[in-house]
Design a protein around this motif. Structure first.
Motif, short mmCIF file in Angstrom:
data_model
loop_
_atom_site.label_atom_id
_atom_site.label_comp_id
_atom_site.label_asym_id
_atom_site.label_seq_id
_atom_site.Cartn_x
_atom_site.Cartn_y
_atom_site.Cartn_z
N ALA A 1 0.75 -1.32 0.01
CA ALA A 1 0.12 0.16 0.07
C ALA A 1 0.80 1.23 0.05
O ALA A 1 0.35 2.16 -0.50
CB ALA A 1 -0.98 0.13 1.29
N LEU A 2 2.02 1.14 0.82
CA LEU A 2 2.74 2.46 0.80
C LEU A 2 3.32 2.67 -0.45
O LEU A 2 3.63 3.91 -0.93
CB LEU A 2 4.05 2.19 1.86
CG LEU A 2 3.27 2.04 3.29
CD1 LEU A 2 4.43 1.63 4.30
CD2 LEU A 2 2.69 3.42 3.85
N LEU A 3 3.82 1.59 -1.07
CA LEU A 3 4.64 1.87 -2.44
C LEU A 3 3.59 2.30 -3.56
O LEU A 3 4.03 2.92 -4.60
CB LEU A 3 5.10 0.55 -3.01
CG LEU A 3 6.36 0.01 -2.39
CD1 LEU A 3 6.78 -1.18 -2.74
CD2 LEU A 3 7.51 1.20 -2.59
N HIS A 4 2.30 2.12 -3.43
CA HIS A 4 1.26 2.74 -4.34
C HIS A 4 0.90 3.93 -3.71
O HIS A 4 0.61 4.75 -4.97
CB HIS A 4 -0.22 1.68 -4.14
CG HIS A 4 0.33 0.31 -5.10
ND1 HIS A 4 0.85 -0.69 -4.71
CD2 HIS A 4 -0.38 0.32 -6.21
CE1 HIS A 4 0.85 -1.48 -5.53
NE2 HIS A 4 0.15 -1.12 -6.64
N HIS A 5 0.70 4.61 -2.56
CA HIS A 5 0.12 5.64 -2.19
C HIS A 5 0.85 6.58 -1.64
O HIS A 5 0.46 7.67 -1.30
CB HIS A 5 -1.13 5.22 -1.35
CG HIS A 5 -2.10 4.16 -2.07
ND1 HIS A 5 -2.73 4.62 -2.89
CD2 HIS A 5 -2.31 2.99 -1.68
CE1 HIS A 5 -3.76 3.62 -3.60
NE2 HIS A 5 -3.33 2.65 -2.64
N ALA A 6 2.22 6.38 -1.16
CA ALA A 6 3.02 7.26 -0.49
C ALA A 6 3.18 8.52 -1.38
O ALA A 6 3.27 8.47 -2.51
CB ALA A 6 4.37 6.69 -0.06
N PRO A 7 3.20 9.79 -0.59
CA PRO A 7 3.18 10.90 -1.29
C PRO A 7 4.74 11.41 -1.30
O PRO A 7 5.19 12.40 -2.06
CB PRO A 7 2.57 11.86 -0.32
CG PRO A 7 2.84 11.38 1.19
CD PRO A 7 2.85 9.98 0.76
N CYS A 8 5.64 10.56 -1.35
CA CYS A 8 7.11 11.04 -1.32
C CYS A 8 8.07 9.76 -1.78
O CYS A 8 7.47 8.45 -1.64
CB CYS A 8 7.75 11.44 0.10
SG CYS A 8 7.77 10.12 1.46
#
Length: 272
Positions: A257-264
């Motif tokens: 999820a972080l790889l898809h949605h992180a803003p940085c």
């Protein structure tokens, strides 16, 4: 021999943004930069390498630069090269109207299987250019997060910036008020969240006495806590313990999820 930062390129704008970040990273750490293109029928290999090399030289003219074209599968070529790399840097690839949300299959495969940290370049220019002066690292515990924390302290030192260590937690059923009560009774094998974070950071903060570390205890799901923290960060770092499933190695749900949605930009650091 000094191991390089390796960046994968495919001719896309996303991969050129990855070159920008990788070139800066090579400067920060005083290491070479290696550009890798896995050839396909979409672009002339020499054009892809030339464009990426010119971009890197403008940003980091003093960095030792090398390049190669591989005829392997892109993920396999990157994973092979990552066995002797400081980090693998990749662009975030999307499709259609969801371009900022969907990650390419190559980046996911590499992040799941790499032996070295994999940095996927995401977010607006302000996040990619290091304007926030903060790195965020997710901390589960000292055992699971050790290699991610090592990488995070190294990055914070190279950038001379603040390191925010985030530990997300949920109170056990019936333990309401635990966050405010330091005498919260726990089972022998369970530690208060603050102790978990302190234990994970202790050795590294002692070794890096000049590090500016901010401890953040957040009562929330890890995905939610880390995405919120990343909104003011130049880099989000998480540890990874790849999971073997029937279709091969995959990342856990939170890292996915972080790889898809992180803003940085987001670094996935394999657990060793």
């Amino acid at each position: 021999m000094t191991i390089p930062v390796v960046v994968g390129v495919d001719g896309s704008e996303a991969s050129l943004e990855a070159v920008d970040w990788a070139a800066d990273e090579a400067v920060r750490h005083g290491v070479p930069l290696h550009i890798l293109h896995a050839a396909s029928g979409n672009h002339e290999p020499s054009d892809v390498i030339t464009a990426a090399s010119e971009r890197a030289r403008k940003i980091a003219p003093t960095v030792r630069l090398s390049s190669e074209v591989s005829h392997e599968n892109a993920a396999s070529a990157l994973i092979d090269k990552g066995r002797n790399a400081l980090a693998l840097v990749l662009g975030s690839r999307g499709f259609g109207d969801l371009d900022d949300m969907l990650l390419g299959s190559v980046s996911l495969a590499v992040a799941a299987r790499s032996d070295c940290p994999v940095v996927v370049i995401r977010g607006e220019v302000a996040h990619r250019d290091g304007r926030f002066g903060t790195i965020v690292v997710g901390v589960e515990d000292e055992e699971s997060s050790g290699t991610a924390l090592e990488f995070a302290f190294r990055e914070a030192h190279a950038r001379r910036c603040r390191l925010a260590a985030v530990h997300a937690w949920s109170a056990p059923s019936g333990a309401f008020g635990a966050a405010q009560d330091p005498s919260w009774p726990l089972e022998a094998h369970v530690r208060p969240p603050a102790q978990v974070l302190d234990d994970a950071l202790r050795d590294l903060t002692e070794r890096h006495g000049d590090a500016l570390v901010e401890r953040r205890l957040i009562e929330a799901p890890a995905r939610q806590a880390l995405l919120a923290a990343a909104s003011g960060a130049d880099l989000l770092i998480v540890g990874a313990r790849p999971r073997l499933v029937h279709r091969g190695l995959q990342l856990g749900l939170i890292n996915h999820a972080l790889l898809h949605h992180a803003p940085c930009p987001t670094a996935v650091v394999p657990h060793i």
